[in-house]
Design a protein around this motif. Structure first.
Motif, PDB file in Angstrom:
ATOM      1  N   ILE A 278     -68.303  45.259 -17.120  1.00  0.00           N
ATOM      2  CA  ILE A 278     -68.352  43.993 -16.897  1.00  0.00           C
ATOM      3  C   ILE A 278     -67.127  43.578 -17.949  1.00  0.00           C
ATOM      4  N   VAL A 279     -66.183  43.001 -17.418  1.00  0.00           N
ATOM      5  CA  VAL A 279     -65.040  42.231 -18.122  1.00  0.00           C
ATOM      6  C   VAL A 279     -64.961  40.753 -18.161  1.00  0.00           C
ATOM      7  N   ASP A 280     -65.120  39.879 -18.993  1.00  0.00           N
ATOM      8  CA  ASP A 280     -65.083  38.367 -19.129  1.00  0.00           C
ATOM      9  C   ASP A 280     -63.611  38.080 -19.276  1.00  0.00           C
ATOM     10  N   ALA A 281     -62.856  37.609 -18.529  1.00  0.00           N
ATOM     11  CA  ALA A 281     -61.517  36.971 -18.492  1.00  0.00           C
ATOM     12  C   ALA A 281     -61.637  35.808 -19.432  1.00  0.00           C
ATOM     13  N   ASP A 282     -62.658  35.148 -19.367  1.00  0.00           N
ATOM     14  CA  ASP A 282     -62.620  33.935 -20.232  1.00  0.00           C
ATOM     15  C   ASP A 282     -62.722  34.030 -21.709  1.00  0.00           C
ATOM     16  N   ALA A 283     -62.813  35.441 -22.127  1.00  0.00           N
ATOM     17  CA  ALA A 283     -62.936  35.892 -23.563  1.00  0.00           C
ATOM     18  C   ALA A 283     -61.867  35.739 -24.130  1.00  0.00           C
ATOM     19  N   TRP A 284     -60.544  35.769 -23.480  1.00  0.00           N
ATOM     20  CA  TRP A 284     -59.393  35.599 -24.462  1.00  0.00           C
ATOM     21  C   TRP A 284     -58.393  34.852 -23.507  1.00  0.00           C
ATOM     22  N   GLU A 285     -57.401  34.212 -24.169  1.00  0.00           N
ATOM     23  CA  GLU A 285     -56.212  33.579 -23.396  1.00  0.00           C
ATOM     24  C   GLU A 285     -55.362  34.468 -22.895  1.00  0.00           C
ATOM     25  N   GLN A 286     -54.799  34.170 -21.549  1.00  0.00           N
ATOM     26  CA  GLN A 286     -53.856  35.101 -21.232  1.00  0.00           C
ATOM     27  C   GLN A 286     -52.425  34.847 -21.653  1.00  0.00           C
ATOM     28  N   PRO A 287     -51.757  35.725 -22.409  1.00  0.00           N
ATOM     29  CA  PRO A 287     -50.570  35.302 -22.984  1.00  0.00           C
ATOM     30  C   PRO A 287     -49.567  34.519 -22.280  1.00  0.00           C
TER      31      PRO A 287
END
Length: 371
Positions: free
Chosen positions: A278-287
């Motif tokens: 389960i990957v949380d896309a909120d965990a890092w800011e998309q470059p």
């Protein structure tokens, strides 16, 4: 009427060079790149360029009972960007990176590398610049450039075009290889930042550039200090030096190199049955570069997660009680680790979750059943 002989007499001798192949140019290239290859020497590598093959002694490299691991890859259509804009040095690093990063995820130390450079005609020092990049990539990965093949093939390639392939062999002590068997529920997923698009998705990048008339030599809309071209052609990061000590210390359960297929399809490749990432896309800011690509192409979030690395070039699966130590060591090695998710019990596959506004999404998307 007989066959037309043009300006040649009936008995005029033919030469290989008149057919478009210069043996001297090939010999000159070997002489030019020999010092580059020599600069990548490491324990175990012997011999000089120019022989029929290269030797490597695993015992001299410190191995007692090694398993050999091999990988080969190319650079893809990123080469067209390099060729069209006369920027050839970085693609050599890309070539090495795509191979050695595939070895390190199996716990293997890259030992030696060979390249294949094919073109219609050797000219203008292009091959030397490419091989210089290959040598630099090998130095970053700690492996020796022990040989390669330069193929000059008139009529096979358009003027100025060339193709690249790389072959790398690594080793891991028997019993220490990473197969994914140690990955399990409760593991934390730690991502390492990418340097850009790396070497996957460039057919789409080039299509966007053509359709929207990007001015590649102009400052990037999201970074006025750099040309758009420079942000796109940035070489792939090589993670070997940062990861090898962690692997040898037994601190990593699994590793996934985020290449073609993105997060959705690469993480499941290291999962055993009954494990779901389960990957949380909120965990890092998309470059900013990734956000630019997405907005230009109106690319759906799921397509982004399946095509590009989205800012994460490598994912580690780490036991929860070891995460702090792993992050500290990665930071000391110059990495920027980000906790991007976890392993749960479930069907083998990956789910990327994003809240409203993240990657322009308000939903999750998943991929399962990867063999």
């Amino acid at each position: 009427m007989g066959k037309r002989l043009g300006m040649r007499g009936k008995n005029s001798p033919y030469t290989y060079e008149q057919a478009g192949v210069s043996i001297e140019a090939g010999n000159a290239l070997v002489r030019a790149i020999a010092p580059l290859a020599k600069a990548t020497a490491r324990p175990g590598a012997t011999g000089e360029l120019g022989g029929f093959g290269g030797f490597f002694d695993p015992k001299a490299a410190g191995y007692e009972d090694p398993l050999l691991v091999a990988a080969n890859d190319g650079v893809g259509t990123k080469l067209k960007l390099a060729i069209d804009h006369d920027m050839h040095g970085g693609v050599g690093i890309d070539l090495v990176a795509m191979c050695v990063n595939d070895l390190i995820v199996q716990g293997a130390e890259p030992l030696f590398f060979l390249d294949y450079f094919a073109t219609g005609k050797l000219e203008n020092g292009v091959a030397e610049r490419v091989v210089a990049g290959i040598a630099e990539g090998c130095k970053q990965a700690g492996c020796a450039l022990i040989g390669g093949e330069t193929a000059e093939m008139p009529g096979m390639y358009a003027d100025g075009d060339y193709d690249l392939a790389g072959f790398c062999v690594g080793a891991v002590e028997r019993g220490e290889q990473l197969t994914g068997e140690r990955v399990g529920a409760g593991d934390v997923l730690v991502g390492l930042t990418s340097s850009g698009v790396h070497s996957n998705g460039f057919s789409l990048v080039r299509r966007l550039a053509s359709d929207f008339g990007w001015k590649l030599d102009a400052p990037a809309p999201f970074d006025p200090q750099r040309r758009l071209l420079d942000t796109l052609i940035e070489p792939t990061r090589i993670y070997v030096a940062s990861l090898l000590p962690l692997i040898r210390a037994g601190l990593v359960n699994g590793l996934a190199h985020i290449t073609g297929g993105g997060l959705l399809e690469n993480i499941p490749r290291i999962l055993p049955e009954g494990a779901h990432a389960i990957v949380d896309a909120d965990a890092w800011e998309q470059p900013a570069l990734m956000a630019f690509l997405q907005s230009q192409g109106n690319i759906a979030p799921e397509e982004m997660a399946r095509t590009f690395n989205c800012g994460i070039g490598m994912v580690l699966s780490v036991s929860a009680d070891r995460v702090d130590v792993v992050e500290e060591r990665l930071q000391a090695a110059g990495e920027t680790p980000v906790r991007v998710g976890e392993i749960a019990v479930g069907e083998r596959g990956c789910t990327v979750r994003a809240s409203a506004g993240t990657w322009s999404a308000d939903r999750s998307w998943e991929a399962s059943h990867f063999g």
